[in-house]
Design a protein around this motif. Structure first.
Motif, PDB file in Angstrom:
ATOM      1  N   ARG A 291       0.777  -1.249   0.001  1.00  0.00           N
ATOM      2  CA  ARG A 291      -0.145   0.026  -0.137  1.00  0.00           C
ATOM      3  C   ARG A 291       0.955   1.062   0.094  1.00  0.00           C
ATOM      4  O   ARG A 291       0.428   2.246  -0.411  1.00  0.00           O
ATOM      5  N   ASP A 292       2.095   1.209   0.427  1.00  0.00           N
ATOM      6  CA  ASP A 292       3.008   2.278   0.553  1.00  0.00           C
ATOM      7  C   ASP A 292       3.469   2.745  -0.648  1.00  0.00           C
ATOM      8  O   ASP A 292       4.437   1.757  -1.286  1.00  0.00           O
ATOM      9  N   PRO A 293       3.401   3.838  -1.260  1.00  0.00           N
ATOM     10  CA  PRO A 293       3.841   4.187  -2.774  1.00  0.00           C
ATOM     11  C   PRO A 293       5.507   4.214  -2.839  1.00  0.00           C
ATOM     12  O   PRO A 293       5.994   3.861  -3.955  1.00  0.00           O
ATOM     13  N   ARG A 294       5.973   4.219  -1.731  1.00  0.00           N
ATOM     14  CA  ARG A 294       7.495   4.105  -1.626  1.00  0.00           C
ATOM     15  C   ARG A 294       7.864   2.636  -1.827  1.00  0.00           C
ATOM     16  O   ARG A 294       8.878   2.477  -2.597  1.00  0.00           O
ATOM     17  N   VAL A 295       7.125   1.834  -1.461  1.00  0.00           N
ATOM     18  CA  VAL A 295       7.688   0.458  -1.719  1.00  0.00           C
ATOM     19  C   VAL A 295       7.488   0.057  -3.069  1.00  0.00           C
ATOM     20  O   VAL A 295       8.275  -0.759  -3.720  1.00  0.00           O
ATOM     21  N   ARG A 296       6.410   0.595  -3.684  1.00  0.00           N
ATOM     22  CA  ARG A 296       6.164   0.234  -5.229  1.00  0.00           C
ATOM     23  C   ARG A 296       7.159   1.133  -6.082  1.00  0.00           C
ATOM     24  O   ARG A 296       7.633   0.408  -6.778  1.00  0.00           O
ATOM     25  N   LYS A 297       7.598   2.344  -5.664  1.00  0.00           N
ATOM     26  CA  LYS A 297       8.633   2.765  -6.150  1.00  0.00           C
ATOM     27  C   LYS A 297      10.005   1.930  -6.072  1.00  0.00           C
ATOM     28  O   LYS A 297      10.458   1.831  -7.195  1.00  0.00           O
ATOM     29  N   LYS A 347      17.213   1.780  -0.311  1.00  0.00           N
ATOM     30  CA  LYS A 347      17.204   2.954   0.537  1.00  0.00           C
ATOM     31  C   LYS A 347      15.389   3.157   0.852  1.00  0.00           C
ATOM     32  O   LYS A 347      15.202   3.632   1.814  1.00  0.00           O
ATOM     33  N   LEU A 348      14.757   3.178  -0.491  1.00  0.00           N
ATOM     34  CA  LEU A 348      13.555   3.463  -0.102  1.00  0.00           C
ATOM     35  C   LEU A 348      12.786   2.388   0.751  1.00  0.00           C
ATOM     36  O   LEU A 348      11.918   2.678   1.441  1.00  0.00           O
ATOM     37  N   LEU A 349      13.052   1.086   0.605  1.00  0.00           N
ATOM     38  CA  LEU A 349      12.639   0.168   1.366  1.00  0.00           C
ATOM     39  C   LEU A 349      12.885   0.305   2.694  1.00  0.00           C
ATOM     40  O   LEU A 349      11.902   0.449   3.784  1.00  0.00           O
ATOM     41  N   ALA A 352      10.752   3.279   4.131  1.00  0.00           N
ATOM     42  CA  ALA A 352       9.201   2.825   4.129  1.00  0.00           C
ATOM     43  C   ALA A 352       9.054   1.928   5.485  1.00  0.00           C
ATOM     44  O   ALA A 352       8.204   1.606   5.851  1.00  0.00           O
ATOM     45  N   GLY A 353      10.099   1.466   6.183  1.00  0.00           N
ATOM     46  CA  GLY A 353      10.177   0.823   7.283  1.00  0.00           C
ATOM     47  C   GLY A 353      10.242  -0.711   7.018  1.00  0.00           C
ATOM     48  O   GLY A 353      10.097  -1.377   7.760  1.00  0.00           O
ATOM     49  N   TYR A 354      10.923  -0.925   5.827  1.00  0.00           N
ATOM     50  CA  TYR A 354      11.209  -2.587   5.526  1.00  0.00           C
ATOM     51  C   TYR A 354      12.757  -2.610   5.313  1.00  0.00           C
ATOM     52  O   TYR A 354      13.273  -3.100   4.217  1.00  0.00           O
ATOM     53  N   PRO A 355      13.820  -2.282   6.077  1.00  0.00           N
ATOM     54  CA  PRO A 355      15.001  -2.452   5.839  1.00  0.00           C
ATOM     55  C   PRO A 355      15.544  -3.669   5.321  1.00  0.00           C
ATOM     56  O   PRO A 355      16.426  -3.795   4.561  1.00  0.00           O
ATOM     57  N   LEU A 473      -5.062  14.228 -19.819  1.00  0.00           N
ATOM     58  CA  LEU A 473      -4.678  12.743 -19.653  1.00  0.00           C
ATOM     59  C   LEU A 473      -3.254  12.487 -19.454  1.00  0.00           C
ATOM     60  O   LEU A 473      -2.852  11.504 -18.616  1.00  0.00           O
ATOM     61  N   ALA A 474      -2.355  13.433 -19.806  1.00  0.00           N
ATOM     62  CA  ALA A 474      -0.988  13.440 -19.604  1.00  0.00           C
ATOM     63  C   ALA A 474      -0.697  13.813 -18.146  1.00  0.00           C
ATOM     64  O   ALA A 474       0.073  13.068 -17.468  1.00  0.00           O
ATOM     65  N   ALA A 475      -1.468  14.599 -17.689  1.00  0.00           N
ATOM     66  CA  ALA A 475      -1.497  15.024 -16.115  1.00  0.00           C
ATOM     67  C   ALA A 475      -1.837  13.600 -15.193  1.00  0.00           C
ATOM     68  O   ALA A 475      -1.212  13.391 -14.367  1.00  0.00           O
ATOM     69  N   ALA A 476      -2.904  13.072 -15.802  1.00  0.00           N
ATOM     70  CA  ALA A 476      -3.509  11.727 -15.170  1.00  0.00           C
ATOM     71  C   ALA A 476      -2.439  10.770 -15.213  1.00  0.00           C
ATOM     72  O   ALA A 476      -2.067  10.125 -14.246  1.00  0.00           O
ATOM     73  N   SER A 477      -1.543  10.736 -16.116  1.00  0.00           N
ATOM     74  CA  SER A 477      -0.572   9.553 -16.238  1.00  0.00           C
ATOM     75  C   SER A 477       0.663  10.002 -15.418  1.00  0.00           C
ATOM     76  O   SER A 477       1.001   9.079 -14.757  1.00  0.00           O
ATOM     77  N   GLU A 478       0.858  11.241 -15.261  1.00  0.00           N
ATOM     78  CA  GLU A 478       2.225  11.568 -14.307  1.00  0.00           C
ATOM     79  C   GLU A 478       1.510  11.242 -12.856  1.00  0.00           C
ATOM     80  O   GLU A 478       2.510  10.655 -12.022  1.00  0.00           O
ATOM     81  N   LYS A 479       0.533  11.739 -12.486  1.00  0.00           N
ATOM     82  CA  LYS A 479       0.120  11.310 -11.057  1.00  0.00           C
ATOM     83  C   LYS A 479       0.125   9.860 -10.802  1.00  0.00           C
ATOM     84  O   LYS A 479       0.408   9.454  -9.950  1.00  0.00           O
ATOM     85  N   ALA A 480      -0.691   9.319 -11.886  1.00  0.00           N
ATOM     86  CA  ALA A 480      -0.797   7.730 -11.594  1.00  0.00           C
ATOM     87  C   ALA A 480       0.551   7.009 -11.481  1.00  0.00           C
ATOM     88  O   ALA A 480       0.659   6.113 -10.608  1.00  0.00           O
ATOM     89  N   ILE A 481       1.444   7.378 -12.375  1.00  0.00           N
ATOM     90  CA  ILE A 481       2.769   6.799 -12.416  1.00  0.00           C
ATOM     91  C   ILE A 481       3.899   7.284 -11.455  1.00  0.00           C
ATOM     92  O   ILE A 481       4.292   6.418 -10.718  1.00  0.00           O
ATOM     93  N   ALA A 482       4.068   8.572 -11.913  1.00  0.00           N
ATOM     94  CA  ALA A 482       5.458   9.066 -11.223  1.00  0.00           C
ATOM     95  C   ALA A 482       4.987   9.419  -9.718  1.00  0.00           C
ATOM     96  O   ALA A 482       5.917   9.227  -8.781  1.00  0.00           O
ATOM     97  N   GLU A 483       3.751   9.847  -9.156  1.00  0.00           N
ATOM     98  CA  GLU A 483       3.416  10.227  -8.242  1.00  0.00           C
ATOM     99  C   GLU A 483       2.961   9.027  -7.112  1.00  0.00           C
ATOM    100  O   GLU A 483       3.529   8.800  -5.967  1.00  0.00           O
ATOM    101  N   LEU A 484       2.113   8.405  -7.689  1.00  0.00           N
ATOM    102  CA  LEU A 484       1.034   7.487  -6.880  1.00  0.00           C
ATOM    103  C   LEU A 484       1.710   6.042  -7.113  1.00  0.00           C
ATOM    104  O   LEU A 484       1.780   5.274  -6.358  1.00  0.00           O
ATOM    105  N   GLN A 485       2.547   5.838  -8.269  1.00  0.00           N
ATOM    106  CA  GLN A 485       2.925   4.390  -8.633  1.00  0.00           C
ATOM    107  C   GLN A 485       1.910   3.370  -8.514  1.00  0.00           C
ATOM    108  O   GLN A 485       2.116   2.123  -7.816  1.00  0.00           O
ATOM    109  N   GLY A 486       0.656   3.712  -9.075  1.00  0.00           N
ATOM    110  CA  GLY A 486      -0.465   2.940  -9.163  1.00  0.00           C
ATOM    111  C   GLY A 486      -0.135   1.630  -9.702  1.00  0.00           C
ATOM    112  O   GLY A 486      -0.770   0.556  -9.248  1.00  0.00           O
TER     113      GLY A 486
END
Lengths: 522, 325
Positions: A291-297, A347-349, A352-355, A473-486
């Motif tokens: 659920r943590d976007p940092r883990v998905r990133k 580092k991201l893991l 996010a609390g999963y070293p 649509l481009a803005a939605a793509s940026e939000k979905a992928i770069a920001e949220l890592q959906g």
């Protein structure tokens, strides 16, 4: 030996010159029905587009171009006017008119026993009326900008056939009357379909007097049939044979980046007890790190997409950073593929609390996408290296999609072909919040949900102005992928066609094989 | 004999019923056909519509009951994919499978029995040893590999035969057959050979073993001692006795070659039932898969019945009415 090759080459040239009238094509998947409104399936649609035509159509890059409609415009946000082509004729000689279109639209949702209906493309049209023989008006309930894209899949029938013909009448050939460049000649179920040229076609004269589609589902056999000269062209050349065929003087290969993305989806819905998330020892983990976007990133950074594209796909894939390749409508210029960075992932893991990482199982189909199981194995190895020991469980797609839709997985690999050729298709199906009433998130098997993204998607879906919609649509793509890592994009598949030397084909992003686009010479 | 046949037919019904229940339940557990059949771009409403259109919105027991009710009136359901009665779809593909199956059996029997006889009568001969070594290759090499090899050799390299597909057909007794004239037979030769290879090896080995065993028995020695010509000893006395196990095996193998020509049909793009059933399994087209298996089971039972009757013809000691089961 050399003499024999020379002889064979000479024979090939002669037969090409003499037999230029016939084109034999090896298809990879069987055509199941000739009724153009019965089973919405790529090989069926591909065949239908030889005999029947649509008001609008896609060029090889999936940009909209005129078909039976010469032009179209919106009168207001919910009214569309289509000007139809004059001089198009049905194979039986009658003139094509707006009444035929109205009758066709009535038939589409009513085809009995249809396993995959074409009504999804006509549903937005609440009212269709013919103003005169060559002018049509459509009314929708809400502003619906994708109407011209959707009707690229609606094959137009003559009125009397649309009103009376049953699916059996198409399969027997009786009702196979269209306006397209080829006329129906013969169909042997599971074996072949034969077409002959329509000399009265309104567009460019068909280059082949006969086209024979042979269904050869085994890919090695398809390649052998091409080399043996039994077929002139094949689709879906297997990646393993491409290096060898590229060197073969008898063969020309053409390829294009397709509209299909291979991606990883996460269980981001369940807060606790996601079924295949474990700690490092293999015991179920109560919290759900996915659920943590940092883990998905971190997972995204841990994957070397270049290596997958070059080693596993033999160059037949392009690393992906968003939902569709940049040349498509509604994509962003600011989303390059994520760089391979295992250190950054660790580092991201840790942040996010999963070293120490955690354990995962990646589920994948093994007969649906090009090299699907092998890609999953590679992804699992990259993740294991980055501190997330990952197992792979592969299964036939018949099992995979049923279980996936029942949310039995935590982490899955799948693919999405954007039929409309623009970004709203993957956004609304894969990333919008699952909502049966609104028809959103239909393939959102991770139950990803973000209110901000939903708002962007629904604004885009009601914005008629193309430029504005593209930006949203481009803005939605940026939000979905770069920001949220959906979801994590892996690559876009490249589709490849093989042909006898001397033929040419504009490779298509939608993977259709059109005999009327095959030419001799360059 | 009539009683025997009737009893066997009653058993058939029971077996068919159990098969249908197993297949129906098994496919239900595999997955939901709607997930595979609908276009991926379809939304939830379209999935619900497709489920309702195909009758998949009911409970599995209800679906099975509808199937059984139909089956008793001869209606085995409508294919999800083709939208036509499943039995029609299968029967339409059957002649293609039957013709390569019979061609393959013809090749294996016509070559297998003489070769096996030769190897059995002259075990020390180098030719016999070659035959036996060849037969080991014949049933240990995988069919799909041999198939591709045949295509590469005869179609790609030599260009003698077409690589894939079925040739033009002619109508014969209401069936569309392609092997009755040369142009069609050319297409059938490679798949039939590929299919025959395993059976051929089996028949060669079985014939040889039988010949070796029977040649040592007293009745052969006696016939020879009586001064009968060699051709009569082999052609009548020996042949009649080695035929009983051979007929059993040929019968069963004919069944399996029809039912399981799947690999060969896929490689040679031969539009038979095997290729159909593979596609249907992947698409979870349940009516076609269930019907196919029912047809197959029925065929096996029928062939076995014919084999049993043939026994009594070949060996007068076998009485059908005494046989149980």
């Amino acid at each position: 030996m050399r003499f024999r090759i020379l002889l064979a080459a000479a024979a090939a040239t002669v037969s090409l010159a003499a037999g230029a009238a016939e084109l034999v094509v090896g298809l990879s998947t069987p055509i199941t029905s000739l009724d153009p409104h019965f089973h919405n399936l790529t090989p069926n649609n591909s065949l239908a587009k030889h005999v029947f035509e649509t008001l609008t159509r896609n060029d090889e890059q999936q940009r909209l171009v005129p078909g039976l409609a010469e032009s179209w415009r919106t009168l207001d946000a919910t009214t569309w006017e289509f000007k139809l082509r004059k001089g198009a004729r049905w194979h039986d000689g009658a003139e094509f008119t707006a009444e035929d279109v109205v009758a066709t639209l009535k038939r589409v949702p009513l085809v009995p026993n249809s396993p995959a209906s074409f009504a999804i493309y006509t549903r937005a049209i609440k009212e269709a009326s013919a103003l005169d023989k060559h002018t049509l008006r459509f009314r929708t309930d809400k502003p619906y900008p994708l109407l011209p894209n959707d009707i690229t899949s609606v094959h137009i029938l003559p009125k009397k056939i649309a009103e009376n013909a049953k699916t059996e009448d198409f399969n027997s050939g009786k009702a196979m009357i269209g306006t397209g460049p080829y006329r129906f000649s013969e169909h042997v179920s599971g074996d072949r379909v034969v077409l002959v040229s329509n000399d009265k076609y309104w567009g460019p004269k068909p280059a082949w007097s006969t086209v024979r589609f042979k269904m050869i589902s085994n890919s090695a056999a398809r390649v052998a049939a091409l080399l043996a000269g039994d077929v002139h062209m094949i689709e879906s050349v297997p990646t393993a044979d491409i290096p060898k065929l590229a060197k073969d003087a008898r063969v020309t290969l053409v390829s294009a980046v397709s509209n299909r993305i291979i991606y990883l989806h996460f269980d981001s819905g369940r807060e606790k007890n996601s079924p295949f998330v474990t700690d490092k020892a293999g015991k179920p983990l109560e919290t759900n790190p996915l659920r943590d976007p940092r883990v998905r990133k971190a997972i995204s950074k841990a994957i070397d997409r270049e290596a997958i594209a070059s080693r596993i796909m033999e160059g037949q894939a392009q690393p992906a950073g968003q939902l569709l390749p940049e040349t498509f409508f509604g994509t962003s210029k600011r989303l390059p593929p994520e760089k391979y960075d295992p250190e950054g992932a660790r580092k991201l893991l840790a942040q996010a609390g999963y070293p120490d990482g955690f354990g995962l199982t990646l589920h994948t189909p093994n007969n649906r996408y090009i090299n699907d199981e092998k890609i999953a194995q590679a992804v699992a190895q990259f993740l294991t290296r980055a501190g997330i020991p990952t197992k792979v469980e592969a299964m036939p797609s018949a099992v995979f999609f049923s279980r996936g839709s029942k949310l039995e997985f935590s982490f899955l690999l799948a693919g999405w072909g954007a039929e409309t050729g623009e970004t709203s298709s993957p956004l609304r199906s894969l990333l919008a919040t699952f909502d049966t009433a609104q028809g959103m998130g239909g393939a959102n098997r991770g139950r990803f949900s973000d209110a901000g993204l939903d708002a962007l998607i629904s604004t885009a879906l009601t914005t008629i102005d193309d430029t504005k919609r593209g930006l949203i649509l481009a803005a939605a793509s940026e939000k979905a992928i770069a920001e949220l890592q959906g979801l994590v994009p892996v690559h876009y598949e490249i589709s490849t066609w093989g042909m006898k030397k001397g033929l040419s084909y504009k490779a298509r992003a939608d993977q259709y094989t059109f005999a009327f686009e095959v030419r001799t010479g360059r | 004999m009539t009683v025997y046949v009737l009893r066997r037919l009653a058993q058939t019904l029971l077996v068919l019923f159990v098969t249908s229940a197993l297949v129906f339940g098994g496919l239900f557990l595999v997955g939901d056909p709607v997930e595979i059949l609908v276009n991926p771009n379809a939304d939830q409403a379209e999935k619900l519509r497709a489920a309702a259109a195909l009758g998949l919105d009911r409970s599995v027991l209800e679906q099975y009951w509808i199937f059984l009710r139909g089956a008793f009136t001869g209606d085995l359901g409508r294919s999800f994919v083709f939208g036509r009665p499943a039995l029609d779809v299968i029967l339409e593909r059957m002649p293609a499978t039957l013709e390569i199956a019979f061609l393959a059996m013809l090749i294996s029997v016509c070559l297998g029995i003489p070769l096996g006889l030769y190897a059995g009568l002259r075990p020390a001969d180098p030719l016999s040893k070659t035959i036996m070594a060849g037969s080991i290759l014949g049933f240990s090499l995988p069919t799909f590999w041999v198939g591709l090899l045949l295509i590469i050799l005869f179609a790609v390299e030599l260009g003698w035969l077409p690589s894939t597909g079925r040739g033009p057909t002619v109508e014969f007794l209401g069936l569309q057959l392609s092997i009755l004239h040369w142009e069609g037979l050319r297409y059938a030769l490679l798949p039939a050979t590929n299919l025959a290879l395993f059976k051929l090896s089996l028949i060669v080995r079985l014939t040889r073993a039988q010949v070796r065993e029977q040649s040592l028995l007293d009745y052969i020695k006696f016939a020879r001692a009586k001064g009968l010509p060699r051709s009569r000893v082999i052609g009548v006395h020996l042949m009649k006795n080695i035929m009983i196990p051979l007929v059993t095996v040929i019968g069963l193998e004919l069944g399996s070659v029809i039912a399981f020509a799947i690999v060969t049909e896929t490689i040679f793009a031969w539009p038979g039932m095997g290729k159909l059933v593979i596609d249907s399994i992947f698409q979870l087209d349940r009516p076609v898969v269930v019907t196919y298996l029912l047809v197959t089971v029925f065929m096996f039972i029928f062939i076995n019945l014919v084999v049993d009757i043939l026994y009594s013809v070949l060996d007068p000691r076998v009485r059908l009415s005494e046989a149980k089961g």
